[in-house]
Write a protein that holds these residues in place. Structure first.
Motif, short mmCIF file in Angstrom:
data_model
loop_
_atom_site.label_atom_id
_atom_site.label_comp_id
_atom_site.label_asym_id
_atom_site.label_seq_id
_atom_site.Cartn_x
_atom_site.Cartn_y
_atom_site.Cartn_z
N MET A 122 -56.97 84.77 -25.89
CA MET A 122 -58.00 84.19 -25.07
C MET A 122 -58.46 82.91 -25.77
O MET A 122 -58.81 82.93 -26.94
N LYS A 124 -61.01 79.38 -26.03
CA LYS A 124 -62.46 79.18 -26.03
C LYS A 124 -63.02 79.09 -24.61
O LYS A 124 -64.06 79.69 -24.30
N GLN A 130 -61.82 80.36 -21.80
CA GLN A 130 -61.77 81.67 -21.17
C GLN A 130 -62.88 82.57 -21.71
O GLN A 130 -63.51 83.31 -20.95
N ALA A 131 -63.12 82.49 -23.01
CA ALA A 131 -64.18 83.29 -23.62
C ALA A 131 -65.54 82.88 -23.06
O ALA A 131 -66.38 83.73 -22.74
N ILE A 174 -68.11 85.30 -20.99
CA ILE A 174 -69.50 85.47 -21.40
C ILE A 174 -70.44 85.11 -20.26
O ILE A 174 -71.37 85.85 -19.93
#
Length: 100
Positions: free
Chosen positions: A1, A3, A5-6, A10
């Protein structure tokens, strides 16, 4: 994953939680108030609040009991509340005899 996508995951999780709180506010406020009245009546009559849960909800029950016994928002006398999951001997004995 990566950054991006993270960050999207979130953000989506936070929005989902916010939407859930809006639904609970709209659909459950009356039921929450009714339970608050019952809990207040119980405590004023000398009763005690028994809380329970399984897994993470057991931890939530312990935290909530601590807030009643200690204080939540303002200084006050402790209120009688017990999380049933804090007595591991009874919890495991009953679970062993009757099933978890």
């Amino acid at each position: 994953m990566n950054k991006q996508q993270a960050m999207e995951l979130i953000s989506a999780s936070l929005h989902e939680g916010a939407e859930l709180r809006i639904v609970v506010a709209r659909e459950c406020s009356s039921a929450i108030l009714k339970r608050q009245v019952l809990i207040t009546m119980c405590l004023r009559a000398g009763g005690k609040l028994l809380l329970f849960g399984n897994g993470g909800s057991a931890a939530d029950a312990q935290h909530l009991a601590a807030e009643f016994v200690g204080r939540f928002v303002r200084e006050r006398a402790g209120l009688p509340a017990i999380a049933l999951t804090t007595d591991s001997s009874i919890l495991t004995a009953v679970g062993n005899d009757y099933g978890f």
